[in-house]
Motif scaffolding. Structure first.
Motif, PDB file in Angstrom:
ATOM      1  N   ALA A   7       0.860  -1.179   0.000  1.00 13.26           N
ATOM      2  CA  ALA A   7       0.000   0.000   0.000  1.00 13.26           C
ATOM      3  C   ALA A   7       0.897   1.229   0.000  1.00 13.26           C
ATOM      4  N   LEU A   8       0.404   2.324  -0.576  1.00 10.55           N
ATOM      5  CA  LEU A   8       1.237   3.520  -0.713  1.00 10.55           C
ATOM      6  C   LEU A   8       1.521   4.195   0.626  1.00 10.55           C
ATOM      7  N   GLU A   9       0.669   3.992   1.616  1.00  6.90           N
ATOM      8  CA  GLU A   9       0.875   4.630   2.907  1.00  6.90           C
ATOM      9  C   GLU A   9       2.136   4.140   3.608  1.00  6.90           C
ATOM     10  N   ASP A  10       2.707   3.029   3.156  1.00 10.89           N
ATOM     11  CA  ASP A  10       3.893   2.465   3.796  1.00 10.89           C
ATOM     12  C   ASP A  10       5.176   3.203   3.425  1.00 10.89           C
ATOM     13  N   PHE A  11       5.087   4.177   2.509  1.00 10.47           N
ATOM     14  CA  PHE A  11       6.282   4.801   1.966  1.00 10.47           C
ATOM     15  C   PHE A  11       6.326   6.291   2.262  1.00 10.47           C
ATOM     16  N   SER A  12       7.508   6.860   2.081  1.00 12.26           N
ATOM     17  CA  SER A  12       7.693   8.292   2.264  1.00 12.26           C
ATOM     18  C   SER A  12       7.526   9.015   0.933  1.00 12.26           C
ATOM     19  N   ARG A  13       7.413  10.324   1.002  1.00  8.60           N
ATOM     20  CA  ARG A  13       7.330  11.130  -0.218  1.00  8.60           C
ATOM     21  C   ARG A  13       8.559  10.899  -1.085  1.00  8.60           C
ATOM     22  N   GLU A  14       9.719  10.888  -0.478  1.00  9.48           N
ATOM     23  CA  GLU A  14      10.963  10.736  -1.230  1.00  9.48           C
ATOM     24  C   GLU A  14      11.027   9.382  -1.926  1.00  9.48           C
ATOM     25  N   GLU A  15      10.530   8.352  -1.274  1.00  7.32           N
ATOM     26  CA  GLU A  15      10.566   7.012  -1.857  1.00  7.32           C
ATOM     27  C   GLU A  15       9.639   6.900  -3.062  1.00  7.32           C
ATOM     28  N   LEU A  16       8.420   7.449  -2.944  1.00  6.32           N
ATOM     29  CA  LEU A  16       7.498   7.378  -4.074  1.00  6.32           C
ATOM     30  C   LEU A  16       7.985   8.220  -5.241  1.00  6.32           C
ATOM     31  N   ARG A  17       8.515   9.403  -4.960  1.00 12.23           N
ATOM     32  CA  ARG A  17       9.028  10.232  -6.041  1.00 12.23           C
ATOM     33  C   ARG A  17      10.231   9.575  -6.719  1.00 12.23           C
ATOM     34  N   ALA A  18      11.052   8.863  -5.947  1.00  4.33           N
ATOM     35  CA  ALA A  18      12.199   8.169  -6.546  1.00  4.33           C
ATOM     36  C   ALA A  18      11.733   7.118  -7.543  1.00  4.33           C
ATOM     37  N   LEU A  19      10.686   6.380  -7.213  1.00  7.01           N
ATOM     38  CA  LEU A  19      10.151   5.380  -8.138  1.00  7.01           C
ATOM     39  C   LEU A  19       9.610   6.038  -9.402  1.00  7.01           C
ATOM     40  N   ILE A  20       8.861   7.127  -9.236  1.00  9.42           N
ATOM     41  CA  ILE A  20       8.283   7.811 -10.391  1.00  9.42           C
ATOM     42  C   ILE A  20       9.380   8.431 -11.259  1.00  9.42           C
ATOM     43  N   ASP A  21      10.343   9.079 -10.630  1.00 10.21           N
ATOM     44  CA  ASP A  21      11.440   9.689 -11.395  1.00 10.21           C
ATOM     45  C   ASP A  21      12.240   8.634 -12.152  1.00 10.21           C
ATOM     46  N   ARG A  22      12.442   7.485 -11.521  1.00  9.51           N
ATOM     47  CA  ARG A  22      13.169   6.410 -12.194  1.00  9.51           C
ATOM     48  C   ARG A  22      12.363   5.875 -13.376  1.00  9.51           C
TER      49      ARG A  22
END
Length: 307
Positions: A7-22
């Motif tokens: 679930a997305l709530e398990d992650f930080s802003r930086e972690e989700l943005r890193a996945l999207i940027d990658r």
């Protein structure tokens, strides 16, 4: 970052943005003809209890595009359909593959698999969450309009797994979100309350779609009856009639508002042909981005490429 994507709530802003940027980087490199082999010699298992077109093919194409291999199993083809305990399945598959991608009904299924698996478990859809899809949707928003922080993002229709994951994304990435759902069809209340306590931007829920869509920059719709709700189809059609995204409703949004739909679409129900095929629709770019975000997810969770 966590070992599993449940679930997305398990992650930080930086972690989700890193996945999207990658994912954006991998997409750009592919368009330049670059061949990726980061997962050469690795294998994933797609363990699907629900049928799929885009999710299955995009995960398969993503893994093949990274040089890896895929084993697909439906419930009918596995011991899950004969009552084998999930903990046994998780431990056995962990000896064979490098990640388990699961598409099922109950969130408890992916959670139990993750509890016993020695490899990453990735939630490719449950009735409660659809995290990979919403990451690809956010990738599309960022690609087309930049970060969501200064955009009005609107969800119209059923408060389903997609709505729940959008709510969690809004809390983690701290952007405003507005939902319009019929009475009795709102998002999960516990998810909504937790998200509101985590983020600083408003997450609003209306019953009136006209009020919700006013000045919207990004508009999301989905089918009114998901898999497993077929018996509710007729009643949902009656309850959701005023929530159809048609040219009249869309006129209340900004002139350059973009329309998202995770597909499959029931044209003439939740969205009209005119809007789906219209100039504001980015639905097929959104569908393509599933493959790119899945590449980023598989690369990270299997190879740990994102630091």
């Amino acid at each position: 970052m966590k070992n599993h994507l449940l679930a997305l709530e398990d992650f930080s802003r930086e972690e989700l943005r890193a996945l999207i940027d990658r994912a954006l980087q991998l997409k750009a490199e592919r368009s330049q003809g670059m061949r990726h082999q980061q997962l050469s010699g690795r294998t994933i298992c797609l363990l699907f209890e629900k049928p799929s077109t885009r999710t299955r093919v995009s995960f398969e194409a993503a893994m093949f595009g990274l040089g890896g291999q895929v084993t697909f199993m439906s419930t009918r083809e596995s011991q899950l359909g004969r009552g084998e305990p999930l903990k046994d399945t998780a431990r056995v598959l962990s000896r064979y593959v490098d990640a388990i991608v699961v598409r099922t009904f109950g969130q408890d299924v992916v959670e139990e698999l993750a509890r016993y698996a020695a490899v990453p478990v990735i939630n490719a859809l449950t009735d409660l969450h659809h995290p990979c899809q919403v990451l690809s949707d956010l990738m599309t928003v960022i690609e087309k309009k930049g970060g969501p922080e200064n955009l009005k993002t609107v969800w119209i229709g059923d408060g389903n797994n997609m709505a729940n994951s959008w709510i969690e994304a809004a809390a983690v990435l701290d952007f405003p979100l507005t939902l319009a759902c019929p009475s009795g069809f709102g998002p999960d209340q516990a998810i909504l309350e937790k998200a509101r306590s985590r983020g600083s931007r408003p997450i609003l829920v209306f019953e009136d779609p006209v009020e919700a869509i006013r000045d919207a920059d990004v508009i999301n719709v989905d089918v009114w009856a998901s898999m497993g709700q077929e018996k509710e189809q007729a009643e949902r059609l009656r309850q959701f009639q005023s929530y159809q995204l048609n040219s009249t409703l869309l006129a209340g949004a900004r002139d350059n508002a973009m329309v998202l739909h995770c597909l499959p679409a029931h044209r003439g129900e939740e969205i009209t042909e005119e809007v789906l095929e219209g100039p504001q629709s980015v639905i097929f770019d959104q569908a393509e981005n599933k493959m790119h975000i899945h590449k980023a997810i598989l690369e990270h969770f299997i190879a740990g490429a994102i630091q």
